[in-house]
Every structure is written in structure tokens, then in C-alpha cells.
Design an enzyme around this catalytic site. Structure first.
Site, PDB file in Angstrom:
ATOM      1  CG  ASP A 106      20.823   8.950  -0.559  1.00  0.00           C
ATOM      2  OD1 ASP A 106      19.760   8.322  -0.414  1.00  0.00           O
ATOM      3  OD2 ASP A 106      21.721   8.981   0.317  1.00  0.00           O
TER       4      ASP A 106
ATOM      5  CB  SER B  19      24.314   3.652  -0.146  1.00  0.00           C
ATOM      6  OG  SER B  19      23.261   4.569  -0.342  1.00  0.00           O
TER       7      SER B  19
ATOM      8  CG  HIS C  88      17.778   4.347   1.955  1.00  0.00           C
ATOM      9  ND1 HIS C  88      18.915   3.578   2.090  1.00  0.00           N
ATOM     10  CD2 HIS C  88      18.218   5.631   1.842  1.00  0.00           C
ATOM     11  CE1 HIS C  88      19.984   4.343   2.050  1.00  0.00           C
ATOM     12  NE2 HIS C  88      19.583   5.606   1.909  1.00  0.00           N
TER      13      HIS C  88
ATOM     14  CG  HIS D  25      18.577  10.656   3.382  1.00  0.00           C
ATOM     15  ND1 HIS D  25      17.877   9.632   3.988  1.00  0.00           N
ATOM     16  CD2 HIS D  25      19.582  10.059   2.692  1.00  0.00           C
ATOM     17  CE1 HIS D  25      18.432   8.474   3.685  1.00  0.00           C
ATOM     18  NE2 HIS D  25      19.473   8.710   2.888  1.00  0.00           N
TER      19      HIS D  25
ATOM     20  CG  ASP E 221      29.419   7.793   1.156  1.00  0.00           C
ATOM     21  OD1 ASP E 221      29.335   7.104   2.188  1.00  0.00           O
ATOM     22  OD2 ASP E 221      28.476   8.479   0.725  1.00  0.00           O
TER      23      ASP E 221
ATOM     24  CB  THR F 102      28.224   4.412  -4.314  1.00  0.00           C
ATOM     25  OG1 THR F 102      26.891   4.363  -3.796  1.00  0.00           O
ATOM     26  CG2 THR F 102      28.210   3.982  -5.766  1.00  0.00           C
TER      27      THR F 102
ATOM     28  CG  ASP G  33      23.296   7.009  -3.300  1.00  0.00           C
ATOM     29  OD1 ASP G  33      22.385   7.016  -2.456  1.00  0.00           O
ATOM     30  OD2 ASP G  33      24.257   6.231  -3.262  1.00  0.00           O
TER      31      ASP G  33
ATOM     32  CG  ASP H  55      21.966   3.579  -4.244  1.00  0.00           C
ATOM     33  OD1 ASP H  55      21.109   4.429  -4.570  1.00  0.00           O
ATOM     34  OD2 ASP H  55      22.807   3.790  -3.350  1.00  0.00           O
TER      35      ASP H  55
END
Length: 433
Positions: A307, A107, A395, A311, A158, A160, A61, A349
Site C-alpha cells: 500500500d 484501511s 486508494h 501511494h 496501525d 489493519t 494492504d 483491503d
């Protein structure tokens, strides 16, 4: 271009044609024709499968091109290669959603595109722009009699994993997602974090409410005791590595953390990547369970740590998550070697953080706070060092790489839309839509 297996089959076919022709000239006999036929059968038996009995979808991710190169340099060096890069087919995936207000996907919309072949709005889980449910590849695989599984280091509910096995207009409705897993889509294996969404408030489950590492975490389910419901429906519930290893059930629910299976924070502020059960361990168990299905399986595996650490612009913990992901890919490749009728694909993703790889430069602007450069990191096998810099804490809209191998992998080469990943998986398994 002819593959080695195609050439072998053509050679056997030529031998067969020669053997069949010889009797017409008086120089052949029936045994020669029979031998050539057996050679053709043998060649076909050893040729590469054209239909995927199994599909292993693996997602890092938030993993963009620079993330993969960062992992390669740090883990394998300039002349080395990641397991995920050893897959023979490579492509680039457009990541955009159809959100009316935001240019860059989240996502949920990205996973919905991968899982259903339909682009939607940010926050959508298995639904189209009008909020209507759209069938997922996992559901199609289930209808075809295949076993199915979800494995993640995030909450199992979550964005995904949810997009592959549920349908809700808002990704935050995680208890409803869990309920749908149990009562509608029924994946055979569900492994990851997010226990808090399976138990109602006041029932801490196996992981205590308000732990010191994150006092905000506590049970908050809205659909009753879903773990008890899972057991009623035949799932074996496990909550630690020992229980997971000991389980012999063909239906398995494992929840190994209150929320994500790691702590994602800024550098030096208590972040950690040390899952109670590692991603490779969960993936191997899932493969062991699902492989017993005679019709094959569909398995979704996600490393969420890439991911979340991006972040927070935390490259050191991102590296740990990426290493776990590549070890998982290596396990999938070993499985594929034993089962060549398996399609493996590895992708991201979307990209997170605007990661850049830079030379060491004392005069370079390094930023401050979360945006400060990370490093130095050493290129494995050398004394060379480099830094990781960031342009965002969110993102970004760049394409992500995909690598693939196995039956149907060629459909993932070149530049494709994220919805074409769904098409490739469905066609590889020859599923009915």
C-alpha cells in the site's frame, strides 16, 4: 460435486452396508462387518477437516488484481504461479465502506469490515457508524480459548491490526490502541513496527528519536511506558531479530522500528524496503508460538509495504514488499500441509494507485513525478519487458481478489462483500457470536 474424501467415505459406507447384509443371506460373518466398520473409521479419519482449528488471515494492504499479476509476472513468469494463487478457492471482494463523505474506503473501515462484519465510516477502528464497539473475530477466537496474534510490517497499532483487536473512533489514537491490546484484548503475539507509540516523549526506546533516515520520527506515546506495562503483564519484549529468535515466551511483544518497518518515498528519494526483521521471519515465529495452544489460534498477518509503495507509485519497492508477502504465504501453506485443519485466506483491503501493466511503448504518455511509469520490468524466464503505470496516488474503489484454502474456504468464492470475510472466518471456526 463430490470431493475425493467424500467418495472414499461413501465407498467405505457401501462396504459396510454389504458386510452387514451378508449375514442375512448366510454368507457373512461378524469379522467382515467389523473390518468394514474399521474401514469407514479410517476413511473419516483421513477426510478433509470441516472445522478450522486455526485461521491465518493474510492481507496485502492496497493489493488489487493488477498488483497480484504484476507480482506474478515479475516473480514467477507467464507460466509460473505465486504461492497466494495456489490456494484453491478464489473470489472478488467489494471494498466500499459506509462513509457519508467519501466513496472509496480507507484501511480502517476496510479492516473493520473484515474484522467485525460491520461496515463503518473511514477512520473507524472496531466501531460502527455510531461509534459503538463491535466484537471482532480475534475477540471471539479468544473467548473460545484460542491463541491470537497480530503481525505486520506497519505500526502494530496501525489501522489493519488495530481493527482486529481494539475499538476507537479515530484510527490516529494509536497509544490508546496499544493500551487496549495489553489491558483488554491481549493478543498473545504482537509483532511489527511503531515503537514510537509505546513510549512517552523523551523516552526513545530501542530505536533512537529523530534518526537520519527520517528525522520526524520520535517517541510520542500518550499512555505512559506501555512496553514496561507489557512486561508487567507477562509479555516478553524483543526489539531485534536475535531477541525474537531467542524468545521462548508464549506471550510476545516485538517492536522493530520507530514507525513502519520500511521507508516509503518516491523513486530515488530515499525509500527502502529492508525490515530489521522480515515478514516471513515474524510470521514463522508467530506460528511457532501460537501452534502450541491446544484449542488452535487466529493470526492476522499484514504486508503494509504494498500500500505505502503504491501511494508513492514506487513499483520497484512494491515488488520487494510483494515478494516478502508471497514468501509468507508459502510458510503458511507449509504449516497448513502439516495442519490441514487450518483455513488460510489472502486478500487486499482496497486497491491503491490504480496500477496498470503495459507494454513497452516509446510513444506512450509516461507522466511525470510520482505518476511516471515504472520500469522496465522483465517477465521472469523471458526477455520480454513491461512497464507499470499509475492512475492515482490514492486508494481506488475496485474489488480486490481473495484466495483461500482449508476448512470453510468455499464461503469465500464468488463475488462477496468485505463483511462476508468475517462471516466466513467465524463460521469456519464455529465461534459463538
Amino acid at each position: 460435486m463430490s470431493t475425493p474424501s467424500t467418495i472414499k467415505a461413501l465407498a467405505a459406507l457401501a462396504s459396510l452396508a454389504t458386510a452387514v447384509a451378508l449375514p442375512l443371506t448366510g454368507g457373512g460373518s461378524a469379522p467382515q462387518g467389523e473390518a468394514a466398520t474399521q474401514a469407514l473409521v479410517a476413511a473419516n479419519r483421513h477426510s478433509s477437516p470441516t472445522v478450522a482449528r486455526n485461521v491465518i488471515y493474510i492481507q496485502g494492504d492496497g493489493m488489487g488484481i493488477a498488483h497480484r499479476e504484476f507480482l506474478r509476472l515479475a516473480l514467477a513468469g507467464k507460466t509460473g504461479e505465486l504461492a497466494m494463487n495456489r490456494l484453491p478457492v478464489a473470489g472478488l471482494v467489494h471494498t466500499s465502506s459506509l462513509d457519508p463523505d467519501e466513496a472509496v474506503t480507507d484501511s480502517a473501515a476496510a479492516a473493520t469490515a473484515f474484522a467485525t462484519g460491520v461496515k463503518s465510516y473511514n477512520g473507524a477502528i472496531g466501531v460502527d457508524l455510531k461509534g459503538r464497539s463491535v466484537t471482532t473475530v480475534l475477540e471471539l477466537a479468544k473467548r473460545a480459548g484460542k491463541a491470537t496474534g497480530l503481525v505486520t510490517t506497519s505500526q502494530v497499532t496501525d489501522a489493519t491490526p488495530a481493527a482486529f483487536a481494539s475499538h476507537v473512533p479515530d484510527r490516529s489514537d494509536q497509544s490508546e490502541i496499544a493500551r487496549q491490546y495489553l489491558e483488554q484484548t491481549r493478543p498473545d503475539v504482537i509483532l511489527g513496527g511503531g515503537e514510537d507509540w509505546w513510549f512517552p516523549a523523551g523516552d526513545p526506546g530501542a530505536y533512537p528519536d529523530n534518526p537520519p533516515k527520517d528525522p520526524t520520527e520520535q517517541s510520542k506515546g500518550t499512555k505512559g511506558d506501555l512496553v514496561a506495562r507489557a512486561v508487567q503483564l507477562g509479555y516478553d519484549y524483543v526489539s531485534n531479530a536475535a531477541e525474537l529468535k531467542a524468545s521462548r515466551s508464549k506471550r510476545l511483544l516485538g517492536l522493530f522500528a520507530n514507525e513502519e518497518m520500511f521507508e516509503h518515498r518516491n523513486e530515488g528519494q530515499g525509500g527502502s524496503y529492508d525490515p530489521a526483521v522480515t515478514l516471513p521471519t515474524m510470521a514463522k515465529k508467530a506460528l511457532d508460538v501460537l501452534d502450541d495452544d491446544r484449542d488452535g489460534f487466529f493470526l492476522m498477518i499484514e504486508e503494509e509495504g504494498i500500500d505505502e509503495m503504491a501511494h508513492h507509485n514506487n513499483a520497484h519497492l512494491l515488488l520487494k514488499a510483494g515478494e516478502a508477502l508471497d514468501e509468507t504465504v508459502a510458510i503458511a501453506l507449509a504449516f497448513q500441509k502439516r495442519h490441514p485443519d487450518t483455513l488460510i485466506l489472502v486478500t487486499g483491503d482496497h486497491e491503491t494507485g490504480g496500477l496498470a501493466i503495459e507494454n513497452v511503448d516509446a510513444n506512450d504518455e509516461s507522466g511525470s513525478g510520482e505518476s511516471a511509469e515504472d520500469g522496465p520490468f522483465t517477465i521472469k524466464g523471458t526477455s520480454l519487458e513491461f512497464y507499470v503505470d499509475w492512475t492515482s496516488e490514492s486508494h481506488t474503489g475496485g474489488d480486490t481478489p481473495v484466495t483461500a484454502g482449508g476448512p470453510g474456504a468455499s464461503r469465500l468464492g464468488g463475488v462477496i462483500e468485505n463483511t462476508e470475510v468475517f462471516d466466513a472466518m467465524v463460521k469456519a471456526m464455529r465461534l459463538r457470536r
